[in-house]
Write a protein that holds these residues in place. Structure first.
Motif, PDB file in Angstrom:
ATOM      1  N   ILE A 103       0.565  -1.292   0.043  1.00  0.00           N
ATOM      2  CA  ILE A 103       0.006  -0.013   0.042  1.00  0.00           C
ATOM      3  C   ILE A 103       0.846   1.316   0.025  1.00  0.00           C
ATOM      4  O   ILE A 103       2.034   1.078   0.405  1.00  0.00           O
ATOM      5  CB  ILE A 103      -0.907   0.350   1.258  1.00  0.00           C
ATOM      6  CG1 ILE A 103      -0.337  -0.207   2.431  1.00  0.00           C
ATOM      7  CG2 ILE A 103      -2.029  -0.979   1.066  1.00  0.00           C
ATOM      8  CD1 ILE A 103      -1.198  -0.112   3.796  1.00  0.00           C
ATOM      9  N   LYS A 105      -1.938   5.470   2.092  1.00  0.00           N
ATOM     10  CA  LYS A 105      -2.950   4.389   2.450  1.00  0.00           C
ATOM     11  C   LYS A 105      -2.568   4.044   4.150  1.00  0.00           C
ATOM     12  O   LYS A 105      -3.191   3.341   4.703  1.00  0.00           O
ATOM     13  CB  LYS A 105      -3.214   3.410   1.613  1.00  0.00           C
ATOM     14  CG  LYS A 105      -3.693   3.901   0.320  1.00  0.00           C
ATOM     15  CD  LYS A 105      -5.038   4.628   0.610  1.00  0.00           C
ATOM     16  CE  LYS A 105      -6.391   3.656   0.753  1.00  0.00           C
ATOM     17  NZ  LYS A 105      -7.554   4.555   0.796  1.00  0.00           N
ATOM     18  N   GLU A 163      -3.003   6.455   6.513  1.00  0.00           N
ATOM     19  CA  GLU A 163      -4.669   6.244   6.893  1.00  0.00           C
ATOM     20  C   GLU A 163      -5.036   5.152   7.778  1.00  0.00           C
ATOM     21  O   GLU A 163      -5.705   5.273   8.757  1.00  0.00           O
ATOM     22  CB  GLU A 163      -5.321   6.158   5.316  1.00  0.00           C
ATOM     23  CG  GLU A 163      -6.925   6.000   5.582  1.00  0.00           C
ATOM     24  CD  GLU A 163      -7.509   5.654   4.196  1.00  0.00           C
ATOM     25  OE1 GLU A 163      -7.247   4.469   3.799  1.00  0.00           O
ATOM     26  OE2 GLU A 163      -8.492   6.209   3.449  1.00  0.00           O
ATOM     27  N   ALA A 164      -4.485   3.907   7.371  1.00  0.00           N
ATOM     28  CA  ALA A 164      -4.737   2.766   8.384  1.00  0.00           C
ATOM     29  C   ALA A 164      -4.394   3.111   9.681  1.00  0.00           C
ATOM     30  O   ALA A 164      -5.025   2.648  10.594  1.00  0.00           O
ATOM     31  CB  ALA A 164      -4.136   1.639   7.748  1.00  0.00           C
ATOM     32  N   ILE A 221      -6.800   5.407  11.384  1.00  0.00           N
ATOM     33  CA  ILE A 221      -8.045   4.819  11.558  1.00  0.00           C
ATOM     34  C   ILE A 221      -7.907   3.791  12.887  1.00  0.00           C
ATOM     35  O   ILE A 221      -8.477   3.922  13.614  1.00  0.00           O
ATOM     36  CB  ILE A 221      -8.526   4.126  10.349  1.00  0.00           C
ATOM     37  CG1 ILE A 221      -8.976   5.114   9.382  1.00  0.00           C
ATOM     38  CG2 ILE A 221      -9.320   3.146  10.813  1.00  0.00           C
ATOM     39  CD1 ILE A 221      -9.440   4.360   8.064  1.00  0.00           C
ATOM     40  N   ARG A 239     -10.020   4.101  16.403  1.00  0.00           N
ATOM     41  CA  ARG A 239     -10.770   3.152  17.042  1.00  0.00           C
ATOM     42  C   ARG A 239     -10.219   2.815  18.534  1.00  0.00           C
ATOM     43  O   ARG A 239     -11.297   2.156  19.268  1.00  0.00           O
ATOM     44  CB  ARG A 239     -10.737   1.754  16.037  1.00  0.00           C
ATOM     45  CG  ARG A 239     -11.340   1.937  14.710  1.00  0.00           C
ATOM     46  CD  ARG A 239     -10.923   1.026  13.649  1.00  0.00           C
ATOM     47  NE  ARG A 239     -11.862   0.969  12.596  1.00  0.00           N
ATOM     48  CZ  ARG A 239     -11.797   0.094  11.461  1.00  0.00           C
ATOM     49  NH1 ARG A 239     -10.551  -0.769  11.489  1.00  0.00           N
ATOM     50  NH2 ARG A 239     -12.555   0.318  10.418  1.00  0.00           N
ATOM     51  N   LYS A 280     -14.670   7.277   7.941  1.00  0.00           N
ATOM     52  CA  LYS A 280     -14.092   5.835   7.485  1.00  0.00           C
ATOM     53  C   LYS A 280     -13.969   4.883   8.606  1.00  0.00           C
ATOM     54  O   LYS A 280     -14.312   3.841   8.362  1.00  0.00           O
ATOM     55  CB  LYS A 280     -12.807   6.124   6.640  1.00  0.00           C
ATOM     56  CG  LYS A 280     -12.980   6.869   5.499  1.00  0.00           C
ATOM     57  CD  LYS A 280     -11.841   6.922   4.524  1.00  0.00           C
ATOM     58  CE  LYS A 280     -11.846   7.293   3.176  1.00  0.00           C
ATOM     59  NZ  LYS A 280     -10.769   6.572   2.350  1.00  0.00           N
ATOM     60  N   ALA A 287     -11.255   1.091   4.000  1.00  0.00           N
ATOM     61  CA  ALA A 287     -11.274   2.415   3.822  1.00  0.00           C
ATOM     62  C   ALA A 287     -12.289   2.957   2.675  1.00  0.00           C
ATOM     63  O   ALA A 287     -12.679   4.200   2.987  1.00  0.00           O
ATOM     64  CB  ALA A 287     -10.238   3.110   4.090  1.00  0.00           C
ATOM     65  N   ASP A 288     -11.976   2.332   1.511  1.00  0.00           N
ATOM     66  CA  ASP A 288     -12.534   2.837   0.468  1.00  0.00           C
ATOM     67  C   ASP A 288     -13.710   1.845   0.149  1.00  0.00           C
ATOM     68  O   ASP A 288     -14.099   1.654  -1.300  1.00  0.00           O
ATOM     69  CB  ASP A 288     -11.645   2.785  -0.777  1.00  0.00           C
ATOM     70  CG  ASP A 288     -10.383   3.754  -0.417  1.00  0.00           C
ATOM     71  OD1 ASP A 288     -10.642   4.954   0.044  1.00  0.00           O
ATOM     72  OD2 ASP A 288      -9.413   3.340  -0.602  1.00  0.00           O
ATOM     73  N   GLN A 326      -3.349  -3.140   6.954  1.00  0.00           N
ATOM     74  CA  GLN A 326      -4.658  -2.318   6.712  1.00  0.00           C
ATOM     75  C   GLN A 326      -5.423  -2.458   7.713  1.00  0.00           C
ATOM     76  O   GLN A 326      -5.525  -3.418   8.804  1.00  0.00           O
ATOM     77  CB  GLN A 326      -5.352  -3.072   5.435  1.00  0.00           C
ATOM     78  CG  GLN A 326      -4.677  -2.977   4.155  1.00  0.00           C
ATOM     79  CD  GLN A 326      -5.506  -3.460   2.835  1.00  0.00           C
ATOM     80  OE1 GLN A 326      -5.875  -4.546   3.216  1.00  0.00           O
ATOM     81  NE2 GLN A 326      -5.322  -2.784   1.629  1.00  0.00           N
ATOM     82  N   SER A 327      -6.320  -1.294   8.055  1.00  0.00           N
ATOM     83  CA  SER A 327      -7.410  -1.196   8.943  1.00  0.00           C
ATOM     84  C   SER A 327      -8.789  -1.572   8.113  1.00  0.00           C
ATOM     85  O   SER A 327      -9.057  -0.816   7.153  1.00  0.00           O
ATOM     86  CB  SER A 327      -7.583  -0.077   9.527  1.00  0.00           C
ATOM     87  OG  SER A 327      -6.521   0.284  10.519  1.00  0.00           O
ATOM     88  N   VAL A 328      -9.433  -2.643   8.424  1.00  0.00           N
ATOM     89  CA  VAL A 328     -10.667  -3.111   7.986  1.00  0.00           C
ATOM     90  C   VAL A 328     -11.730  -3.332   8.945  1.00  0.00           C
ATOM     91  O   VAL A 328     -11.536  -3.564  10.335  1.00  0.00           O
ATOM     92  CB  VAL A 328     -10.248  -4.306   6.883  1.00  0.00           C
ATOM     93  CG1 VAL A 328      -9.474  -3.676   5.822  1.00  0.00           C
ATOM     94  CG2 VAL A 328      -9.806  -5.289   7.731  1.00  0.00           C
ATOM     95  N   THR A 329     -12.934  -3.664   8.385  1.00  0.00           N
ATOM     96  CA  THR A 329     -13.977  -4.197   9.297  1.00  0.00           C
ATOM     97  C   THR A 329     -14.645  -5.614   8.485  1.00  0.00           C
ATOM     98  O   THR A 329     -14.956  -5.461   7.345  1.00  0.00           O
ATOM     99  CB  THR A 329     -15.174  -3.162   9.140  1.00  0.00           C
ATOM    100  OG1 THR A 329     -14.595  -2.158   9.777  1.00  0.00           O
ATOM    101  CG2 THR A 329     -16.289  -3.509  10.232  1.00  0.00           C
TER     102      THR A 329
END
Lengths: 300, 420
Positions: free
Chosen positions: A5, A9, A12-13, A16, A20, A48, B278-279, B289-292
């Protein structure tokens, strides 16, 4: 295998993730919103982080009363779009009620008064975490700031007594009355912010783009002509094509000569500029350690 | 301008004292990559003049706080940023003296690369060894020895080779995989950003070329699926009435939509029905990566739980062996003391069952006699936790293999621990 990435990005990660953590570890967090690009970025990231749920933070704006009108308009539209809750802490009210006293003189600014109002609002709302959009590249006192920055019961920052932060583990433990300032975009630079806002096509206040404005010069910095700044007799007002690199209170936000009318032009400008963005902030010019001194007292 | 959309992020740490020219090196990197702004430059120029220095002291760029400048020391980790068209860099700048081991450990914990400065006149000294040991303990994937002040040894290849051999002999005892050597002069700029004419015998890259090109894509663990649940997203809105998403940052492995996964601690299995990034929706997720994640079936899953694969699980255990770095100056580490422990998104309490040995970080000697563990000491200990942790060895995963200990009386972080 190609699991790459890009740096935006990744930032951003990280941001975020930090947001959280705040939602998970604190009971009553608030997001400090100034109307500037960094706090716009913060709201965008928070959106986001919790999508499709609402942002679990109240927004807090410390209003000096000396705003660019564009800022307030943008703020109210954003709050409506996000369906967020907004609290406004008013410096004017604090002055009117006698709690705060206005600075006098040509360089008078309400910047310092913001701290008292902020601490007041944090106490009133019983907020245990205040998220801010400060970045480590902004100023040298901020280069050592933590993501989770501990504040004592007086809201003070003690640079010698900050907790070490390792890996991605954040210790939010605190006693009653103490709180944390949390800076999710610590690792972003000014250029990163612009590149990201461009990539994400985030709408921005018009102040950031080149426009005609009546200005005058003081100590080598251009200031917007405003009823809130008394001018010395020799200070002449003239029209200039300018834009803001940071947006704060009118009295201390310098404007820059610029032809950058869109975000790509801004990125180009920043990539080649030779001045830091806070170079136009008269509040930082008061002394070499003014940011460090203000932070100790509880400034953003 | 290069395309910023393809630029990678690299984090590196620098360890060394003022004498090694560390601040000068960082100043040089910032200056030669044009990351110093005019007003910053003017400010340090003014300060240098006031302090009566003959030349502009680039080190002032990295000395932040008033309290530090008064004492002429660096008390903390400072973060610096610069970028080249290829990469964005984050420097964790840490002071190098013994009493700052905790800062070095902090800076090292997130780094891809460690720069170790060696004075070409002195060669490998105690401090060099200490930095290398910490880099190895913290499993920084890449190590670069900058042999600095080459100008003061007439750019001698012989001296350079001697230092390289010395370091390699010592590093053989450590767990370091990738070591590079570069002869530089931070003061004059040789081989930092610009290739030196003074070292025709050196055929390797300049420091900046190395930092721009070192392969960091494999620094994450892409094999063992580890997804610590950080936060549960529940919109409670009409539109997303039944939405239940498990938010977190992928700590290891690649998760794909449709994958069969196991939930810890319950042991239930289900499949991933959707990955929200995120997108928007995405097909797969990987570190960092931060995800759900949404799962096919509803289970009672909350913060602290972990999503893994059935045939590739971390150890679920209450008895854990750690290497720790002790941070507290208030008190020592004692057997039978209790602490709060944080590990990924889990939190528990733990008791120190045994201090096995204290590691002398100058000699690597394991001291089992004198096990008094004070500020900045490194030790191997055994703990027992109040509930099971989902633990991996730190060697295989820096995220699921790391913990911090918190003093319950002061709330301070008193130790960083790496699972063995």
């Amino acid at each position: 295998m190609n699991y790459h990435i890009n740096h935006l990005k990744e930032l951003e990660a990280e941001s975020i993730y930090v947001m959280r953590e705040v939602a998970a570890q604190f009971e009553n967090p608030v997001l400090m919103f100034s109307g500037g690009k960094d706090s716009i970025l913060m709201v965008h990231l928070a959106y986001k982080a919790f999508y499709p749920a609402r942002i679990p933070f109240t927004l807090l704006h410390i209003d000096t009363g000396h705003n660019f009108p564009e800022t307030i308009q943008y703020r109210d539209e954003l709050v409506a779009r996000m369906n967020a809750k907004l609290i406004v802490g008013s410096v004017q009210e604090s002055i009117d009620s006698g709690k705060a006293r206005e600075e006098k003189g040509f360089n008078a600014s309400r910047n310092g008064l913001q701290t008292a109002v902020l601490l007041d609002e944090l106490e009133k709302g019983k907020f245990d975490a205040a998220l801010g959009g400060a970045r480590r590249d902004e100023e040298k006192a901020r280069a050592k700031e933590r993501f989770f920055s501990h504040r004592d019961e007086f809201g003070q920052w003690d640079p010698k007594n900050q907790r070490p932060e390792l890996w991605n583990i954040f210790n939010s433990k605190h006693f009653m009355g103490e709180h944390f300032r949390v800076f999710p975009i610590s690792n972003w630079t000014e250029l990163d912010v612009w590149q990201y806002l461009a990539m994400e096509e985030v709408p921005l206040p018009s102040l950031y783009f080149a426009h005609e404005r009546s200005v005058f010069e003081r100590d080598g910095v251009l200031l917007a002509d405003s009823e809130f700044i008394p001018k010395k007799p020799e200070e002449k007002v003239f029209m200039e094509t300018v834009r803001c690199r940071t947006i704060g209170d009118v009295t201390c936000t310098g404007v820059w000569k610029s032809d950058a009318k869109d975000i790509e032009a801004i990125i180009e400008e920043i990539a080649t500029t030779r001045m830091t963005e806070r170079g136009g902030r008269t509040d930082d010019k008061r002394s070499e350690t003014s940011m460090e001194d203000r932070k100790k007292k509880g400034y953003f | 301008m290069a395309d910023y959309k393809s630029s990678e992020l690299l984090r590196f740490t620098t360890a060394g004292s003022v004498d090694d020219g560390k601040s000068t090196l960082i100043g040089r990197l910032l200056y030669d990559s044009k990351s110093i702004y005019q007003d910053q430059y003017d400010q340090i120029k003014k300060t240098s003049e006031r302090m009566g220095e003959a030349e502009i002291n680039l080190a002032l760029l990295t000395d932040g706080l008033k309290s530090e400048r008064e004492q002429g020391i660096t008390i903390d980790v400072a973060y610096r940023y610069f970028s080249t068209p290829k990469r964005k860099f984050i420097i964790a700048d840490t002071p190098g003296h013994t009493q700052y081991t905790r800062n070095m450990v902090t800076g090292a914990s997130t780094a891809n690369v460690a720069l170790i400065l060696i004075d070409a006149r002195q060669g490998v000294v105690e401090q060099t060894k200490r930095h290398a040991i910490i880099a190895s303990l913290l499993q920084i994937p890449h190590l670069v020895c900058c042999i600095n002040k080459m100008d003061l040894v007439d750019f001698s290849q012989e001296q350079y080779n001697k230092i390289q051999e010395e370091f390699e002999a010592f590093a053989a005892k450590l767990d370091v995989k990738d070591v590079h050597f570069i002869p530089i002069s931070a003061l004059l700029g040789d081989n930092v950003v610009n290739r030196s004419k003074n070292t025709p015998w050196y055929e390797g890259p300049t420091l900046i070329y190395y930092l721009e090109n070192v392969h960091i894509a494999s620094d994450h663990n892409f094999i063992d699926v580890r997804f610590p649940v950080q936060y549960v997203v529940r919109p409670y809105s009409d539109e997303f009435h039944d939405y239940r998403g498990y938010a977190g940052r992928v700590a290891g492995g690649v998760l794909k939509k449709g994958d069969k996964v196991m939930l810890l601690p319950s042991g239930f299995t289900t499949t991933i029905s959707q990955i929200d990034g995120a997108d928007g929706e995405q097909e797969e997720a990987f570190p960092p990566q931060s995800v759900t994640l949404q799962l096919a079936e509803d289970f009672d899953l909350s913060r602290g739980d972990m999503i893994v694969r059935e045939n590739n699980k971390p150890e679920v255990t209450q008895d854990i062996d750690l290497m720790i770095c002790w941070f507290s100056s208030d008190h020592q580490l004692n057997e039978n003391s209790k602490y709060t422990i944080m590990h990924t998104s889990q939190e528990a309490r733990c008791v120190v069952k045994k201090i096995r040995y204290r590691l002398d970080i100058n000699s690597l000697h394991r001291d089992e006699e004198n096990i008094k563990v004070g500020m900045n000491d490194i030790a191997r200990i055994q703990i027992r936790t109040t509930k099971p942790l989902f633990a991996d060895p730190y060697r295989t995963n820096r995220i699921t293999g790391s913990v911090i200990l918190i003093d319950e009386g002061t709330n301070n972080t008193v130790a960083a621990g790496m699972i063995i």
